[in-house]
Design a protein around this motif. Structure first.
Motif, short mmCIF file in Angstrom:
data_model
loop_
_atom_site.label_atom_id
_atom_site.label_comp_id
_atom_site.label_asym_id
_atom_site.label_seq_id
_atom_site.Cartn_x
_atom_site.Cartn_y
_atom_site.Cartn_z
N PHE A 146 0.81 -1.20 0.00
CA PHE A 146 0.00 0.00 0.00
C PHE A 146 0.85 1.26 0.00
O PHE A 146 0.34 2.36 -0.17
CB PHE A 146 -0.97 0.00 1.19
CG PHE A 146 -2.17 -0.87 0.96
CD1 PHE A 146 -3.08 -0.59 -0.05
CD2 PHE A 146 -2.39 -1.98 1.75
CE1 PHE A 146 -4.18 -1.40 -0.27
CE2 PHE A 146 -3.49 -2.80 1.55
CZ PHE A 146 -4.39 -2.51 0.54
N THR A 182 -7.28 -7.09 4.85
CA THR A 182 -7.05 -5.84 4.13
C THR A 182 -7.17 -4.65 5.06
O THR A 182 -6.34 -3.73 5.03
CB THR A 182 -8.08 -5.70 2.99
OG1 THR A 182 -7.92 -6.79 2.09
CG2 THR A 182 -7.87 -4.40 2.23
N LEU A 234 -4.35 -1.81 6.01
CA LEU A 234 -4.59 -0.38 5.81
C LEU A 234 -4.43 0.40 7.11
O LEU A 234 -3.88 1.51 7.11
CB LEU A 234 -5.99 -0.16 5.22
CG LEU A 234 -6.17 -0.58 3.76
CD1 LEU A 234 -7.64 -0.57 3.38
CD2 LEU A 234 -5.38 0.35 2.83
N TYR A 291 -7.99 5.20 6.76
CA TYR A 291 -8.68 5.00 5.49
C TYR A 291 -10.19 4.94 5.65
O TYR A 291 -10.70 4.56 6.71
CB TYR A 291 -8.17 3.70 4.82
CG TYR A 291 -6.78 3.85 4.27
CD1 TYR A 291 -6.56 4.13 2.93
CD2 TYR A 291 -5.67 3.75 5.11
CE1 TYR A 291 -5.28 4.29 2.43
CE2 TYR A 291 -4.39 3.92 4.63
CZ TYR A 291 -4.20 4.19 3.28
OH TYR A 291 -2.93 4.36 2.80
N LEU A 316 -13.91 3.45 3.84
CA LEU A 316 -14.35 2.20 3.21
C LEU A 316 -15.69 2.41 2.51
O LEU A 316 -16.64 2.90 3.11
CB LEU A 316 -14.49 1.11 4.26
CG LEU A 316 -15.10 -0.23 3.81
CD1 LEU A 316 -14.17 -0.93 2.81
CD2 LEU A 316 -15.38 -1.13 5.02
N PHE A 357 -10.83 2.41 0.37
CA PHE A 357 -10.84 1.07 -0.19
C PHE A 357 -12.28 0.69 -0.55
O PHE A 357 -13.21 1.11 0.13
CB PHE A 357 -10.26 0.08 0.80
CG PHE A 357 -10.07 -1.32 0.27
CD1 PHE A 357 -9.00 -1.61 -0.54
CD2 PHE A 357 -10.98 -2.32 0.57
CE1 PHE A 357 -8.82 -2.90 -1.05
CE2 PHE A 357 -10.82 -3.60 0.08
CZ PHE A 357 -9.73 -3.89 -0.73
N HIS A 388 -14.94 -2.41 -1.13
CA HIS A 388 -15.29 -3.82 -0.96
C HIS A 388 -16.47 -4.13 -1.87
O HIS A 388 -17.49 -3.45 -1.82
CB HIS A 388 -15.67 -4.09 0.50
CG HIS A 388 -16.41 -5.38 0.73
ND1 HIS A 388 -15.77 -6.55 1.06
CD2 HIS A 388 -17.74 -5.68 0.68
CE1 HIS A 388 -16.67 -7.51 1.21
NE2 HIS A 388 -17.88 -7.01 0.98
N SER A 399 -8.38 6.51 -4.29
CA SER A 399 -8.81 5.12 -4.36
C SER A 399 -7.58 4.22 -4.40
O SER A 399 -6.81 4.26 -5.34
CB SER A 399 -9.67 4.91 -5.62
OG SER A 399 -9.96 3.55 -5.81
N GLY A 417 -7.56 0.69 -3.66
CA GLY A 417 -7.73 -0.72 -3.99
C GLY A 417 -9.17 -1.17 -3.88
O GLY A 417 -10.04 -0.44 -3.41
N MET A 418 -9.39 -2.40 -4.32
CA MET A 418 -10.73 -2.98 -4.30
C MET A 418 -10.61 -4.48 -4.15
O MET A 418 -9.66 -5.10 -4.63
CB MET A 418 -11.47 -2.64 -5.60
CG MET A 418 -12.90 -3.17 -5.65
SD MET A 418 -13.79 -2.56 -7.10
CE MET A 418 -13.12 -3.63 -8.35
N GLU A 419 -11.58 -5.07 -3.44
CA GLU A 419 -11.64 -6.51 -3.36
C GLU A 419 -12.94 -7.02 -3.96
O GLU A 419 -13.99 -6.38 -3.87
CB GLU A 419 -11.48 -7.00 -1.93
CG GLU A 419 -12.62 -6.61 -0.99
CD GLU A 419 -12.31 -7.00 0.46
OE1 GLU A 419 -11.12 -7.26 0.75
OE2 GLU A 419 -13.24 -7.03 1.27
#
Length: 239
Positions: free
Chosen positions: A30, A49, A53, A59, A61, A166, A168, A208, A210-212
């Motif tokens: 990160f 995750t 973070l 962060y 969400l 992040f 989700h 932004s 990341g993304m899961e």
């Protein structure tokens, strides 16, 4: 499966161990100026995750899911972490999962948007309505407008000056006609057009990180046609 008689959570120790390993793998990445795409089996991957973070900064969400996942073992029928992950990462639940390394909460509730829920049972949604999470179910999302909700979240990110945010994505947020390969099917849900619109706005923001993507079950997609269609629908964001 291991059921903890004290906490009432399935596989508590195993999930915590996995979250630590996952966070150790992710936390250094990160620091790099690149977007992280994380693909996992179920929503419990959010814990690893979130832990990574939290070790990196503060962060926000954007939690896009067909369920709130903001319940405890008294409400959860399965007692599985995958149905309680949002509660856990915001500090509600068993200490062995919510407070790894003494970092509870991994996300402040006020920095979380929970969007797209289609499970509207009063007892189920009561806890999140009593929290500081910004809760927008599927009906409200459509009434308010996808653009407006996404921009409202980004305005919050800028106002609070968090280090980043992040995303989700539980694929059961999609309508069943698009995504039947999930463990908890529901007829209503987002269309692919709506999902693309939402992601386009969110992913265009510089914070932004990341993304899961999770919950997709290949056992329900023996020929791979559902997976291929999903990739076709969202691949433009990752090229």
């Amino acid at each position: 499966m291991i059921f903890d008689q004290i906490s009432g959570v399935l596989n508590e120790k195993l999930v915590a161990d996995y979250a630590i390993k996952q966070s150790n793998m992710l936390k250094e990445h990160f620091h790099a100026e690149s977007f992280k795409l994380i693909i996992g089996g179920d929503c419990s991957i959010l814990i690893g995750t979130a832990l990574a973070l939290k070790q990196h900064g503060n962060y926000a969400l954007f939690f896009l899911d067909g369920h709130t996942d903001y319940v405890d073992t008294k409400i959860s029928q399965t007692k599985a972490v995958a149905g309680m992950d949002l509660a856990i990462v915001t500090g509600w639940g068993v200490d062995g999962l919510t407070n790894i390394y003494g970092l509870k909460p991994y996300f402040e509730e006020s920095n979380v948007y929970c969007v797209g829920n289609t499970e509207l049972d009063e007892d189920y949604i009561a806890p999140i309505l009593d929290s500081d999470i910004r809760y927008i179910d599927l009906i409200q999302l459509r009434n308010s407008g996808i653009q407006r909700i996404a921009e409202e979240f980004l305005e919050h990110v800028d106002k609070e000056n968090v280090d980043g945010f992040f995303i989700h994505v539980d694929v059961d947020v999609l309508a069943d006609c698009h995504m039947p390969a999930v463990d908890s099917r529901a007829e209503s849900g987002l269309t692919y057009d709506e999902l693309r619109h939402l992601l386009k706005v969110l992913l265009s923001h510089e914070k932004s990180v990341g993304m899961e993507l999770t919950i997709f079950d290949p056992d329900f997609d023996e020929k791979g046609t559902i997976a291929k269609e999903f990739i076709h629908q969202v691949k433009d964001f990752f090229e």
